[in-house]
Design a protein around this motif. Sequence first.
Motif, PDB file in Angstrom:
ATOM      1  N   THR A   1     -44.276   8.021 -57.669  1.00  0.00           N
ATOM      2  CA  THR A   1     -43.451   8.019 -56.462  1.00  0.00           C
ATOM      3  C   THR A   1     -44.256   8.072 -55.172  1.00  0.00           C
ATOM      4  N   GLY A   2     -43.640   7.521 -54.116  1.00  0.00           N
ATOM      5  CA  GLY A   2     -44.235   7.527 -52.786  1.00  0.00           C
ATOM      6  C   GLY A   2     -43.242   8.067 -51.772  1.00  0.00           C
ATOM      7  N   ALA A   3     -43.569   7.923 -50.517  1.00  0.00           N
ATOM      8  CA  ALA A   3     -42.794   8.522 -49.430  1.00  0.00           C
ATOM      9  C   ALA A   3     -41.313   8.128 -49.456  1.00  0.00           C
TER      10      ALA A   3
ATOM     11  N   VAL B   1     -39.155   8.019 -51.798  1.00  0.00           N
ATOM     12  CA  VAL B   1     -38.258   8.841 -52.613  1.00  0.00           C
ATOM     13  C   VAL B   1     -37.762  10.045 -51.799  1.00  0.00           C
ATOM     14  N   SER B   2     -38.495  10.408 -50.757  1.00  0.00           N
ATOM     15  CA  SER B   2     -38.105  11.555 -49.929  1.00  0.00           C
ATOM     16  C   SER B   2     -37.423  11.144 -48.623  1.00  0.00           C
ATOM     17  N   ALA B   3     -37.319   9.828 -48.391  1.00  0.00           N
ATOM     18  CA  ALA B   3     -36.725   9.357 -47.123  1.00  0.00           C
ATOM     19  C   ALA B   3     -35.291   9.865 -46.978  1.00  0.00           C
TER      20      ALA B   3
ATOM     21  N   ILE C   1     -37.268  13.064 -44.665  1.00  0.00           N
ATOM     22  CA  ILE C   1     -38.698  13.026 -44.335  1.00  0.00           C
ATOM     23  C   ILE C   1     -39.097  11.568 -44.088  1.00  0.00           C
ATOM     24  N   PRO C   2     -39.505  11.256 -42.868  1.00  0.00           N
ATOM     25  CA  PRO C   2     -39.813   9.860 -42.547  1.00  0.00           C
ATOM     26  C   PRO C   2     -40.996   9.325 -43.361  1.00  0.00           C
ATOM     27  N   THR C   3     -40.938   8.063 -43.718  1.00  0.00           N
ATOM     28  CA  THR C   3     -42.087   7.425 -44.355  1.00  0.00           C
ATOM     29  C   THR C   3     -43.064   7.028 -43.248  1.00  0.00           C
ATOM     30  N   TYR C   4     -44.276   6.623 -43.639  1.00  0.00           N
ATOM     31  CA  TYR C   4     -45.239   6.195 -42.624  1.00  0.00           C
ATOM     32  C   TYR C   4     -44.740   4.970 -41.866  1.00  0.00           C
ATOM     33  N   ARG C   5     -43.968   4.158 -42.585  1.00  0.00           N
ATOM     34  CA  ARG C   5     -43.548   2.901 -41.986  1.00  0.00           C
ATOM     35  C   ARG C   5     -42.240   2.992 -41.203  1.00  0.00           C
ATOM     36  N   GLY C   6     -41.670   4.209 -41.162  1.00  0.00           N
ATOM     37  CA  GLY C   6     -40.407   4.368 -40.438  1.00  0.00           C
ATOM     38  C   GLY C   6     -40.562   3.955 -38.988  1.00  0.00           C
TER      39      GLY C   6
ATOM     40  N   VAL D   1     -38.601   0.477 -58.069  1.00  0.00           N
ATOM     41  CA  VAL D   1     -37.423   0.839 -57.278  1.00  0.00           C
ATOM     42  C   VAL D   1     -37.889   1.013 -55.840  1.00  0.00           C
ATOM     43  N   ASN D   2     -37.484   0.122 -54.958  1.00  0.00           N
ATOM     44  CA  ASN D   2     -37.927   0.188 -53.564  1.00  0.00           C
ATOM     45  C   ASN D   2     -36.939  -0.572 -52.691  1.00  0.00           C
ATOM     46  N   ASP D   3     -36.904  -0.239 -51.406  1.00  0.00           N
ATOM     47  CA  ASP D   3     -35.945  -0.936 -50.549  1.00  0.00           C
ATOM     48  C   ASP D   3     -36.525  -2.199 -49.913  1.00  0.00           C
ATOM     49  N   GLU D   4     -37.755  -2.533 -50.296  1.00  0.00           N
ATOM     50  CA  GLU D   4     -38.364  -3.789 -49.828  1.00  0.00           C
ATOM     51  C   GLU D   4     -39.332  -4.269 -50.909  1.00  0.00           C
ATOM     52  N   PRO D   5     -39.708  -5.541 -50.898  1.00  0.00           N
ATOM     53  CA  PRO D   5     -40.635  -6.046 -51.915  1.00  0.00           C
ATOM     54  C   PRO D   5     -41.995  -5.356 -51.848  1.00  0.00           C
TER      55      PRO D   5
ATOM     56  N   ASN E   1     -31.812   1.924 -52.229  1.00  0.00           N
ATOM     57  CA  ASN E   1     -32.191   3.310 -51.975  1.00  0.00           C
ATOM     58  C   ASN E   1     -32.401   4.060 -53.276  1.00  0.00           C
ATOM     59  N   ALA E   2     -33.529   4.773 -53.332  1.00  0.00           N
ATOM     60  CA  ALA E   2     -33.874   5.529 -54.538  1.00  0.00           C
ATOM     61  C   ALA E   2     -32.770   6.527 -54.907  1.00  0.00           C
ATOM     62  N   GLY E   3     -32.183   7.153 -53.900  1.00  0.00           N
ATOM     63  CA  GLY E   3     -31.155   8.170 -54.142  1.00  0.00           C
ATOM     64  C   GLY E   3     -29.872   7.594 -54.713  1.00  0.00           C
TER      65      GLY E   3
HETATM   66  P1  NAD Z   1     -45.127   4.351 -47.402  1.00  0.00           P
HETATM   67  O1  NAD Z   1     -44.503   5.117 -46.290  1.00  0.00           O
HETATM   68  O2  NAD Z   1     -46.287   3.505 -47.131  1.00  0.00           O
HETATM   69  O3  NAD Z   1     -44.005   3.432 -48.118  1.00  0.00           O
HETATM   70  C1  NAD Z   1     -42.766   3.884 -48.480  1.00  0.00           C
HETATM   71  C2  NAD Z   1     -41.992   2.753 -49.160  1.00  0.00           C
HETATM   72  O4  NAD Z   1     -40.706   3.256 -49.521  1.00  0.00           O
HETATM   73  C3  NAD Z   1     -41.755   1.559 -48.243  1.00  0.00           C
HETATM   74  O5  NAD Z   1     -41.913   0.366 -48.977  1.00  0.00           O
HETATM   75  C4  NAD Z   1     -40.302   1.734 -47.812  1.00  0.00           C
HETATM   76  O6  NAD Z   1     -39.674   0.516 -47.492  1.00  0.00           O
HETATM   77  C5  NAD Z   1     -39.714   2.368 -49.060  1.00  0.00           C
HETATM   78  N1  NAD Z   1     -38.505   3.165 -48.818  1.00  0.00           N
HETATM   79  C6  NAD Z   1     -38.138   3.828 -47.679  1.00  0.00           C
HETATM   80  N2  NAD Z   1     -36.981   4.489 -47.876  1.00  0.00           N
HETATM   81  C7  NAD Z   1     -36.600   4.237 -49.155  1.00  0.00           C
HETATM   82  C8  NAD Z   1     -35.493   4.649 -49.941  1.00  0.00           C
HETATM   83  N3  NAD Z   1     -34.547   5.465 -49.457  1.00  0.00           N
HETATM   84  N4  NAD Z   1     -35.410   4.206 -51.214  1.00  0.00           N
HETATM   85  C9  NAD Z   1     -36.364   3.380 -51.721  1.00  0.00           C
HETATM   86  N5  NAD Z   1     -37.440   2.956 -51.034  1.00  0.00           N
HETATM   87  C10 NAD Z   1     -37.563   3.390 -49.759  1.00  0.00           C
HETATM   88  O7  NAD Z   1     -45.457   5.448 -48.486  1.00  0.00           O
HETATM   89  P2  NAD Z   1     -46.450   5.493 -49.722  1.00  0.00           P
HETATM   90  O8  NAD Z   1     -46.474   4.200 -50.448  1.00  0.00           O
HETATM   91  O9  NAD Z   1     -46.117   6.738 -50.419  1.00  0.00           O
HETATM   92  O10 NAD Z   1     -47.928   5.657 -49.139  1.00  0.00           O
HETATM   93  C11 NAD Z   1     -48.328   6.158 -47.945  1.00  0.00           C
HETATM   94  C12 NAD Z   1     -48.931   7.565 -47.923  1.00  0.00           C
HETATM   95  O11 NAD Z   1     -48.065   8.340 -47.135  1.00  0.00           O
HETATM   96  C13 NAD Z   1     -49.092   8.351 -49.180  1.00  0.00           C
HETATM   97  O12 NAD Z   1     -50.424   8.653 -49.290  1.00  0.00           O
HETATM   98  C14 NAD Z   1     -48.304   9.673 -48.964  1.00  0.00           C
HETATM   99  O13 NAD Z   1     -49.113  10.790 -49.298  1.00  0.00           O
HETATM  100  C15 NAD Z   1     -48.048   9.710 -47.504  1.00  0.00           C
HETATM  101  N6  NAD Z   1     -46.743  10.261 -47.044  1.00  0.00           N
HETATM  102  C16 NAD Z   1     -46.092  11.247 -47.724  1.00  0.00           C
HETATM  103  C17 NAD Z   1     -44.843  11.714 -47.294  1.00  0.00           C
HETATM  104  C18 NAD Z   1     -44.142  12.809 -48.065  1.00  0.00           C
HETATM  105  O14 NAD Z   1     -44.799  13.668 -48.646  1.00  0.00           O
HETATM  106  N7  NAD Z   1     -42.799  12.803 -48.127  1.00  0.00           N
HETATM  107  C19 NAD Z   1     -44.236  11.146 -46.175  1.00  0.00           C
HETATM  108  C20 NAD Z   1     -44.935  10.124 -45.483  1.00  0.00           C
HETATM  109  C21 NAD Z   1     -46.174   9.688 -45.950  1.00  0.00           C
END
Ligand code: NAD
Length: 243
Positions: A21-23, A25-27, A31-36, A216-220, A234-236
């Motif tokens: 899992t990546g960011a 799953v917590s959106a 918790i904002p993702t890096y790409r928010g 499982v992701n909201d973009e390719p 959305n993962a949720g």
């Molecule tokens: P990323 O932010 O680069 O990518 C997140 C991906 O999830 C994107 O493709 C996005 O479109 C997708 N996404 C967003 N919301 C979604 C949803 N509701 N359901 C499904 N997909 C969704 O994150 P990454 O790939 O994990 O890598 C970046 C780094 O950022 C990691 O090293 C991580 O440690 C760090 N990070 C962690 C947190 C956290 O702990 N919650 C938050 C931000 C960044």
Amino acid sequence: MQRMIENLKEAISEGGVIAFTGAGVSAESGIPTYRGKDGFWTKYDPSKYASIEYFNLDPSYYWSFFKDTRAPLIHDARPNPGHVALAEMEKAGYLDAVITQNIDGLHQAGGSKQVIELHGSTRRFYCVDCNKKYSLQEAEGALDVNLPPRCNKCEGIIRPDVVFFGEMLPPGLLEKAFTLAKSASVIITVGSTLIVYPASHVPAVAKQAGARLAIVNDEPTPLDDIADWTLYGNAGEILPQLI
Ligand code: NAD
Ligand code: ZN
């Protein structure tokens, strides 16, 4: 999509599943993702607060960021149905482990037991000089007294137990993730761009070793072409349908 979900459920029912899992799953936990695109990251510069070089230069920058933005998020965020679905899958005996890039601790809060935190956790801290461990509450207590917070044993700077840019992953952890990946039958990646190396290598290694790959992701992602299932959304919302 429904057909894919049914088909993936069937594969999951045979066991040997791991999640990566990546960011994303917590959106849905806020918790904002890096790409928010919201302004969350604009006040503080990630090239400063996420870099070990800058932390060593000026640890108060990280701690100001932590106090202003990270700490409130950690206290408020709750696991969402995506985290809970993975925990249920583990409890039912189908999922062996969650390997995560996240540092928010929400998988454990959602009930997952086997969690490999490749990038550490912002709920654990330690002194850079004597290594004394601090809980979130203790670190926040020290932060109320000093910026940056200091060790009560040796006055050293307290730091988060996370992997900053410019640091190695904790020894043994990535190997453990690769070992799991090599023996998995199915790997489900959730909410990750799958581009941050070396963690992003885990799904590719699993696939090469014969696992089937679900994304499982909201973009390719760059691995969509070699995936057996791509579930966009959305993962949720998607993960609970796999239970
Ligand atoms: P990323 O932010 O680069 O990518 C997140 C991906 O999830 C994107 O493709 C996005 O479109 C997708 N996404 C967003 N919301 C979604 C949803 N509701 N359901 C499904 N997909 C969704 O994150 P990454 O790939 O994990 O890598 C970046 C780094 O950022 C990691 O090293 C991580 O440690 C760090 N990070 C962690 C947190 C956290 O702990 N919650 C938050 C931000 C960044
Ligand atoms: Zn100390």
